[in-house]
Design a protein around this motif. Structure first.
Motif, mmCIF file in Angstrom:
data_model
loop_
_atom_site.group_PDB
_atom_site.id
_atom_site.type_symbol
_atom_site.label_atom_id
_atom_site.label_comp_id
_atom_site.label_asym_id
_atom_site.label_seq_id
_atom_site.Cartn_x
_atom_site.Cartn_y
_atom_site.Cartn_z
ATOM 1 N N GLN A 45 0.821 -1.211 0.000
ATOM 2 C CA GLN A 45 0.000 0.000 0.000
ATOM 3 C C GLN A 45 0.854 1.260 0.000
ATOM 4 O O GLN A 45 0.497 2.261 -0.614
ATOM 5 C CB GLN A 45 -0.919 0.007 1.222
ATOM 6 C CG GLN A 45 -1.807 1.222 1.304
ATOM 7 C CD GLN A 45 -2.735 1.178 2.506
ATOM 8 O OE1 GLN A 45 -2.659 0.290 3.342
ATOM 9 N NE2 GLN A 45 -3.606 2.146 2.602
ATOM 10 N N LYS A 94 -3.235 -3.995 8.216
ATOM 11 C CA LYS A 94 -1.966 -3.403 7.798
ATOM 12 C C LYS A 94 -0.793 -4.052 8.523
ATOM 13 O O LYS A 94 -0.777 -4.153 9.750
ATOM 14 C CB LYS A 94 -1.965 -1.902 8.052
ATOM 15 C CG LYS A 94 -2.932 -1.190 7.141
ATOM 16 C CD LYS A 94 -2.861 0.289 7.283
ATOM 17 C CE LYS A 94 -3.891 0.908 6.360
ATOM 18 N NZ LYS A 94 -3.974 2.323 6.496
ATOM 19 N N HIS A 133 -1.003 -4.175 2.848
ATOM 20 C CA HIS A 133 -2.423 -4.205 3.218
ATOM 21 C C HIS A 133 -3.006 -5.569 2.854
ATOM 22 O O HIS A 133 -2.998 -5.951 1.685
ATOM 23 C CB HIS A 133 -3.173 -3.088 2.487
ATOM 24 C CG HIS A 133 -4.565 -2.888 2.990
ATOM 25 N ND1 HIS A 133 -5.614 -3.669 2.597
ATOM 26 C CD2 HIS A 133 -5.056 -2.016 3.893
ATOM 27 C CE1 HIS A 133 -6.716 -3.266 3.203
ATOM 28 N NE2 HIS A 133 -6.402 -2.266 4.001
#
Length: 134
Positions: A79, A108, A131
């Protein structure tokens, strides 16, 4: 094989050792990236710039970090990342990529990442946020 969801804080992903850096790697990357600075492909130009020889593009090294997460592409995606270049990568250097899980929060995963050369010198370090899919 374990998955990223099973990884515990403090544990590392399997290291990835790249093939020795070749001139062809850098020529191809120049074309792919549009970065045709001759210090990456022409010995005389690198020497004129005060370098001992041609150097790999920093972004070539950084882009290879994705290989740490390739085996987990079905679990999520990178991410965000923040990278600091620490040293130069030369022809025939053997770069090893490393990632250690520092934090898990919901979906995360925060990793410290680094790339080291065959002498163990850090050439890149940073952080990656991975992510996980829901």
């Amino acid at each position: 094989m374990s998955t990223l969801t099973q990884l515990q804080v403090g544990e590392s992903l399997p290291e990835v050792q790249l093939e020795p850096v070749s001139r062809m790697d850098l020529i191809k990357y120049s074309g792919a990236s549009g970065d045709f600075n001759p210090i990456h492909t022409i010995d005389d130009e690198a020497k004129k710039a005060g370098l001992p020889g041609i150097i790999a593009h920093g972004m070539w090294t950084m882009g290879n970090l994705a290989k740490l997460f390739t085996a987990s592409y079905e679990e999520g995606f990178v991410q965000d990342y923040s990278i600091r270049f620490k040293g130069m990568v030369f022809l025939n250097d053997v770069v090893t990529l490393k990632a250690a899980l520092m934090e898990k929060q919901d979906q995360k995963l925060r990793f410290n990442v680094q790339a080291v050369n065959q002498q163990g010198n850090e050439v890149l370090k940073g952080k990656v946020v991975y992510h996980l899919y829901e």
